[in-house]
Design a protein around this motif. Sequence first.
Motif, PDB file in Angstrom:
ATOM      1  N   GLY A   1     113.550  31.977  68.039  1.00 50.07           N
ATOM      2  CA  GLY A   1     114.859  31.882  68.667  1.00 50.07           C
ATOM      3  C   GLY A   1     115.587  30.569  68.506  1.00 50.07           C
ATOM      4  N   ARG A   2     115.331  29.831  67.437  1.00 53.47           N
ATOM      5  CA  ARG A   2     115.932  28.500  67.310  1.00 53.47           C
ATOM      6  C   ARG A   2     117.447  28.563  67.105  1.00 53.47           C
ATOM      7  NH1 ARG A   2     112.175  23.658  65.376  1.00 53.47           N
ATOM      8  NH2 ARG A   2     110.512  24.079  66.857  1.00 53.47           N
ATOM      9  N   LYS A   3     117.903  29.487  66.280  1.00 56.17           N
ATOM     10  CA  LYS A   3     119.344  29.613  66.087  1.00 56.17           C
ATOM     11  C   LYS A   3     119.999  30.184  67.348  1.00 56.17           C
ATOM     12  CE  LYS A   3     122.602  31.007  62.471  1.00 56.17           C
ATOM     13  NZ  LYS A   3     122.775  31.756  61.208  1.00 56.17           N
TER      14      LYS A   3
ATOM     15  N   GLY B   1     121.915  33.001  55.409  1.00 55.97           N
ATOM     16  CA  GLY B   1     121.641  31.790  54.645  1.00 55.97           C
ATOM     17  C   GLY B   1     122.215  30.527  55.243  1.00 55.97           C
ATOM     18  N   SER B   2     122.654  30.579  56.508  1.00 56.69           N
ATOM     19  CA  SER B   2     123.234  29.386  57.122  1.00 56.69           C
ATOM     20  C   SER B   2     122.241  28.732  58.072  1.00 56.69           C
ATOM     21  CB  SER B   2     124.507  29.744  57.882  1.00 56.69           C
ATOM     22  OG  SER B   2     124.237  30.633  58.948  1.00 56.69           O
ATOM     23  N   TRP B   3     122.411  27.439  58.281  1.00 55.34           N
ATOM     24  CA  TRP B   3     121.526  26.663  59.164  1.00 55.34           C
ATOM     25  C   TRP B   3     120.065  26.790  58.724  1.00 55.34           C
ATOM     26  CZ3 TRP B   3     123.212  23.343  62.911  1.00 55.34           C
ATOM     27  CH2 TRP B   3     124.567  23.422  63.243  1.00 55.34           C
TER      28      TRP B   3
ATOM     29  N   GLY C   1     117.841  32.316  53.391  1.00 49.53           N
ATOM     30  CA  GLY C   1     118.096  33.301  52.352  1.00 49.53           C
ATOM     31  C   GLY C   1     117.039  33.366  51.270  1.00 49.53           C
ATOM     32  N   ALA C   2     115.897  32.729  51.479  1.00 47.99           N
ATOM     33  CA  ALA C   2     114.863  32.685  50.444  1.00 47.99           C
ATOM     34  C   ALA C   2     114.212  34.047  50.198  1.00 47.99           C
ATOM     35  CB  ALA C   2     113.786  31.669  50.835  1.00 47.99           C
ATOM     36  N   TRP C   3     114.486  34.996  51.070  1.00 46.68           N
ATOM     37  CA  TRP C   3     113.899  36.331  50.926  1.00 46.68           C
ATOM     38  C   TRP C   3     114.556  37.144  49.800  1.00 46.68           C
ATOM     39  CZ3 TRP C   3     118.048  39.436  51.459  1.00 46.68           C
ATOM     40  CH2 TRP C   3     119.113  38.971  52.246  1.00 46.68           C
TER      41      TRP C   3
ATOM     42  N   PRO D   1     130.413  24.410  52.813  1.00 43.87           N
ATOM     43  CA  PRO D   1     129.141  24.925  52.271  1.00 43.87           C
ATOM     44  C   PRO D   1     128.470  25.919  53.211  1.00 43.87           C
ATOM     45  CG  PRO D   1     129.303  22.549  51.948  1.00 43.87           C
ATOM     46  CD  PRO D   1     130.459  22.934  52.807  1.00 43.87           C
ATOM     47  N   ILE D   2     127.741  26.839  52.611  1.00 41.57           N
ATOM     48  CA  ILE D   2     127.154  27.946  53.367  1.00 41.57           C
ATOM     49  C   ILE D   2     126.225  27.467  54.481  1.00 41.57           C
ATOM     50  CG2 ILE D   2     125.159  28.276  51.821  1.00 41.57           C
ATOM     51  CD1 ILE D   2     125.640  31.313  52.106  1.00 41.57           C
ATOM     52  N   ASP D   3     125.536  26.353  54.278  1.00 41.29           N
ATOM     53  CA  ASP D   3     124.597  25.894  55.297  1.00 41.29           C
ATOM     54  C   ASP D   3     125.305  25.365  56.535  1.00 41.29           C
ATOM     55  OD1 ASP D   3     121.824  25.649  56.002  1.00 41.29           O
ATOM     56  OD2 ASP D   3     122.080  23.477  55.912  1.00 41.29           O
ATOM     57  N   GLU D   4     126.607  25.072  56.433  1.00 38.52           N
ATOM     58  CA  GLU D   4     127.375  24.639  57.593  1.00 38.52           C
ATOM     59  C   GLU D   4     127.971  25.812  58.355  1.00 38.52           C
ATOM     60  OE1 GLU D   4     130.388  21.818  56.618  1.00 38.52           O
ATOM     61  OE2 GLU D   4     129.060  20.563  55.408  1.00 38.52           O
ATOM     62  N   ALA D   5     127.971  26.990  57.752  1.00 41.35           N
ATOM     63  CA  ALA D   5     128.615  28.147  58.365  1.00 41.35           C
ATOM     64  C   ALA D   5     127.827  28.632  59.576  1.00 41.35           C
ATOM     65  CB  ALA D   5     128.742  29.269  57.345  1.00 41.35           C
ATOM     66  N   ILE D   6     128.525  29.233  60.515  1.00 39.21           N
ATOM     67  CA  ILE D   6     127.854  29.821  61.666  1.00 39.21           C
ATOM     68  C   ILE D   6     127.032  31.032  61.245  1.00 39.21           C
ATOM     69  CG2 ILE D   6     128.251  31.044  63.841  1.00 39.21           C
ATOM     70  CD1 ILE D   6     130.633  29.206  64.323  1.00 39.21           C
ATOM     71  N   SER D   7     127.548  31.780  60.280  1.00 38.98           N
ATOM     72  CA  SER D   7     126.844  32.972  59.819  1.00 38.98           C
ATOM     73  C   SER D   7     127.180  33.194  58.350  1.00 38.98           C
ATOM     74  CB  SER D   7     127.252  34.195  60.652  1.00 38.98           C
ATOM     75  OG  SER D   7     128.652  34.412  60.559  1.00 38.98           O
ATOM     76  N   THR D   8     126.654  34.273  57.796  1.00 43.47           N
ATOM     77  CA  THR D   8     126.915  34.576  56.394  1.00 43.47           C
ATOM     78  C   THR D   8     127.297  36.034  56.215  1.00 43.47           C
ATOM     79  OG1 THR D   8     124.524  34.903  56.054  1.00 43.47           O
ATOM     80  CG2 THR D   8     125.455  32.786  55.402  1.00 43.47           C
ATOM     81  N   ALA D   9     128.076  36.277  55.162  1.00 42.79           N
ATOM     82  CA  ALA D   9     128.323  37.629  54.687  1.00 42.79           C
ATOM     83  C   ALA D   9     127.398  37.875  53.501  1.00 42.79           C
ATOM     84  CB  ALA D   9     129.779  37.767  54.265  1.00 42.79           C
ATOM     85  N   GLY D  10     127.348  39.128  53.057  1.00 42.25           N
ATOM     86  CA  GLY D  10     126.429  39.464  51.980  1.00 42.25           C
ATOM     87  C   GLY D  10     125.047  39.772  52.523  1.00 42.25           C
ATOM     88  N   GLY D  11     124.150  40.118  51.631  1.00 39.14           N
ATOM     89  CA  GLY D  11     122.789  40.466  52.035  1.00 39.14           C
ATOM     90  C   GLY D  11     122.397  41.829  51.500  1.00 39.14           C
TER      91      GLY D  11
END
Length: 411
Positions: A41-43, A172-174, A181-183, A343-353
């Motif tokens: 539950g870190r995020k 893939g964020s945070w 997103g390494a999966w 950059p994606i790592d700064e985003a609250i969330s991501t699209a795609g997947g």
Amino acid sequence: MSLADRRVAVIGGGPAGLMAAEKLSEAGAQVDVFDAMPSVGRKFLMAGRGGLNLTHSEPAGPFLARYGDRAAAVAPWLRMMDATGLRDWAHELGIQTFVGSSGRVFPQEMKAAPLLRAWLARLRGQGVRFHMRHRWLGWRDDAPGAQALRFDTPAGPACHAADAVVLALGGGSWAKLGSDGAWAPALQALGVPVAPLRPANCGFDVDWSDHFRSRFAGQPVKSVSMACGGPARQGEFVVSETGIEGSLVYALSAVLRDRIEADGSAVAMLDLAPDWSNEKVMAAVTHPRGARSMSSHLQSRLGLTGVKAGLLRECASADDFKDPARLGRRIKALPLTLRRPRPIDEAISTAGGVSFDGLTAGLMLAAVPGVFCVGEMLDWEAPTGGYLLTACMASGAFGAAGVIDFLNGRR
């Protein structure tokens, strides 16, 4: 074989994974939760720093519309756990909620930690086992499925067998909180369609002048509206060193991002006086100003000061300032050019997947029977305001129902 004899591995200890674990353990299955981080539950806890916006109180129709072109895919999840159901669930954990002035729903204590503690206590009470610092590496001997899960652990490589798997690995964020997103490569190697991860609920870069940046970076821009080729939304945002961010920007981030991808840039049209009609603004700006400067005139007639006045100077032309009628139109429609999303790592969330084309109706991977995907790793997105968290948790409940059907022989 009864569910009590079945083992399910849930990989990922975010809200979607924990909800899947709860529903599976309630049904009687043996559940093991694996997470690469030292705690789950870190995020979720990070989201709670601003008060933990659990969900939103708006009616079901407008609520579902927040999911855009993925509304049809998300609808079955929300039928299983909608905003009211999520509030009821929190109340059962002893966490009271309230509706804020914006319609957003928060825990009474405005904190995530008490809810997470109560939730984990319930899960442990239901027999859920937690395995921390277990990073999923894929499948043993290239044999995908529940029976050959591989993990990297502090004690070295480990394997785990289960009758079904729920992947809840996030977007893939945070990345420092576990969502990296390494999966994706492991699933793509099996023929699972995965859309590229893109930033969502993100800020955007603007080519500010040095003068504007030095004076206004960090300042909020309140009571404005913003549009980009569609209906305007009213709210507020923050000027950053690199551009803009904040709730109003996040609400339009999908449209802005897609426009930049298509055209190379996006123009956000700002209304600096959304509560004033065009006629009222025009009358104020064109009113004789005598010897006063235009800045003083705008402050006196419109209350346009500070960062709003700075934005007008930054984005309007010199010719606009020479013509009061043109300037009035600019106040109601000020073009702000956005160059790129942050950059994606700064985003609250991501699209795609993981694409829905690669899933059964119960969120099982068509290419890997017995393996289910839930949460943000699926190809959908939602704005902040409680919509993202609600659908993540609802997908966990829906995916768990799919697992139960699978284990009971119903595909």
